[in-house]
Structures are given as C-alpha cells and as structure tokens.
Design a protein around this motif. Structure first.
Motif, PDB file in Angstrom:
ATOM      1  N   ASN A 111      13.142   2.164  53.066  1.00 65.03           N
ATOM      2  CA  ASN A 111      13.437   2.786  51.780  1.00 65.03           C
ATOM      3  C   ASN A 111      13.968   4.200  51.979  1.00 65.03           C
ATOM      4  N   ILE A 112      15.026   4.558  51.226  1.00 61.91           N
ATOM      5  CA  ILE A 112      15.654   5.870  51.403  1.00 61.91           C
ATOM      6  C   ILE A 112      14.706   7.003  51.045  1.00 61.91           C
ATOM      7  N   GLY A 113      13.727   6.730  50.169  1.00 62.06           N
ATOM      8  CA  GLY A 113      12.743   7.760  49.846  1.00 62.06           C
ATOM      9  C   GLY A 113      11.935   8.146  51.073  1.00 62.06           C
ATOM     10  N   ILE A 114      11.608   7.153  51.893  1.00 56.58           N
ATOM     11  CA  ILE A 114      10.844   7.411  53.121  1.00 56.58           C
ATOM     12  C   ILE A 114      11.712   8.136  54.140  1.00 56.58           C
ATOM     13  N   THR A 115      12.944   7.663  54.324  1.00 60.55           N
ATOM     14  CA  THR A 115      13.824   8.307  55.316  1.00 60.55           C
ATOM     15  C   THR A 115      14.150   9.742  54.899  1.00 60.55           C
ATOM     16  N   THR A 116      14.260   9.985  53.598  1.00 55.81           N
ATOM     17  CA  THR A 116      14.524  11.345  53.116  1.00 55.81           C
ATOM     18  C   THR A 116      13.349  12.258  53.427  1.00 55.81           C
ATOM     19  N   PHE A 117      12.129  11.766  53.211  1.00 58.25           N
ATOM     20  CA  PHE A 117      10.937  12.564  53.505  1.00 58.25           C
ATOM     21  C   PHE A 117      10.859  12.872  55.003  1.00 58.25           C
TER      22      PHE A 117
END
Length: 215
Positions: A46-52
């Motif tokens: 998920n991009i939310g995880i990779t962004t974090f």
C-alpha cells in the motif's frame, strides 16, 4: 505562536492543493511522491505504508546530515505527514468541483497551478519554524550545513527524486515511467525556481526576503 501555527497550517493546505492539481492534471505525481509510488508499484505494498517508510528514511537522512544540530522537534515531521495527507484528501475533493475536460491545455494549466501552489505553500509554511515535511526537511538540512540557497537545493533534490524513481522502475518494474511522467520532471525543476521568484517578488515589495531555512 498563534500566527506561526496559522501560517504553518495555511501553508500546508496550499501545498496540498498543489498536489491535488498535480494529480488531477494526469501529467504525473509530484517529485517527492515519485519514490513512494515506485516502491508501491515494485512491492505491491500500500502506498500509505511506502510513503511512511520513505518519510522515516528522509528524517534519518536529516539526522545524518545535521548530527548535533538535529533538533528533536524534527520528529514531528511524521505527524505533519498525517495532517498533510488529510489536507490532500480534502484538496482533491475541492478540486473535483473545478471543470476539467482532459484536454492538453487544461492539463498544462492544472500543472502550472500545481507548481505555483506547491512553491507558494513552502513559502508560507516553512518560515513558521514548527516542523517541515520530510522532503523540505532534507532540503533545509542541506541548506543549513552548506549555506546554499534553499530554492537551488530544492531543484537538485527534486531532480534526484525523479532520477532515483526512474532507476528503480527501470530495474525492478515493467515500465521505467511507471511513477514518473512529464509533469513530474517539469515540477522537479520549476517548483524551486518558482519559489525563488516568489521570494524575489516579496523582497521587491517589502524590502526583505523570507528566510525559509530555520537553523
């Protein structure tokens, strides 16, 4: 302090509008988002995880650059990312009411608006000296140790993000342009340049520049 908080919040929201216009323009993600998007494409996470994860890495880089000059309040950058994410969702909702026909002209107009709003948002929120977003935090860290202009470093930083994204997608994804489009490349060079022009115009009318680097 209230004035600083207001400047910080307003600046972040202006930046989120810039991101929203960039997304709607369909010409590519912002340079700072390109690596997170590349990671998401390559790993299917998920991009939310990779962004974090990417933002945490940027904070670590700031620590390595600043060392003893790394202030604890810089850890607030992770909280800022959550606020910025909320603002971006809100901005996308607001921008959805603006007519967009998908024509080349409208794509270019939306991209130009995105570049200006992103630069202007940085101009407004960075001087508040609360805690920058990790991307601007890295640029600021380099400016602190080198005394180079923030806008110049911003151009180099964004260009580096684009190059790394291209390399990542070229090596580990099916399409080298998976996370980068023409708008991403243009933004990489134009946001820092636009920020410099905004500061120059402000200095022309007020007699002094806004310092976006907080030591």
């Amino acid at each position: 302090m209230i004035k600083r908080i207001c400047s910080f919040v307003v600046g972040l929201f202006i930046m989120s509008l810039g991101v929203a216009f960039s997304i709607v323009s369909t010409l590519g993600t912002t340079p700072i988002s390109s690596i997170s998007y590349s990671l998401a494409l390559i790993t299917n996470i998920n991009i939310g995880i990779t962004t974090f994860v990417f933002n945490a890495a940027l904070i670590l880089i700031q620590f390595l650059i600043l060392r003893s000059r790394f202030h604890r309040k810089r850890l607030l950058q992770l909280i800022n990312c959550i606020l910025f994410g909320y603002f971006t969702d809100l901005a996308l909702y607001l921008v959805s009411f603006i007519p967009f026909d998908g024509s080349v002209l409208m794509c270019v107009v939306f991209l130009a608006v995105s570049i200006f709003l992103t630069a202007f948002g940085i101009f407004v929120y960075m001087p508040a000296n609360i805690a920058p977003l990790p991307g601007e935090g890295c640029v600021e860290s380099v400016a602190i140790v080198t005394n180079w202009r923030f806008s110049t470093i911003k151009i180099g930083f964004d260009a580096t993000m684009v190059i790394i994204s291209l390399v990542m997608c070229g090596l580990w994804y099916t399409n080298i342009l998976g996370a980068v489009n023409v708008g991403t490349i243009i933004s990489a060079f134009m946001v820092g340049f636009t920020l410099r022009q905004i500061n120059n115009v402000y200095a022309h009318f007020t007699g002094h520049e806004v310092n976006v680097v907080n030591k």
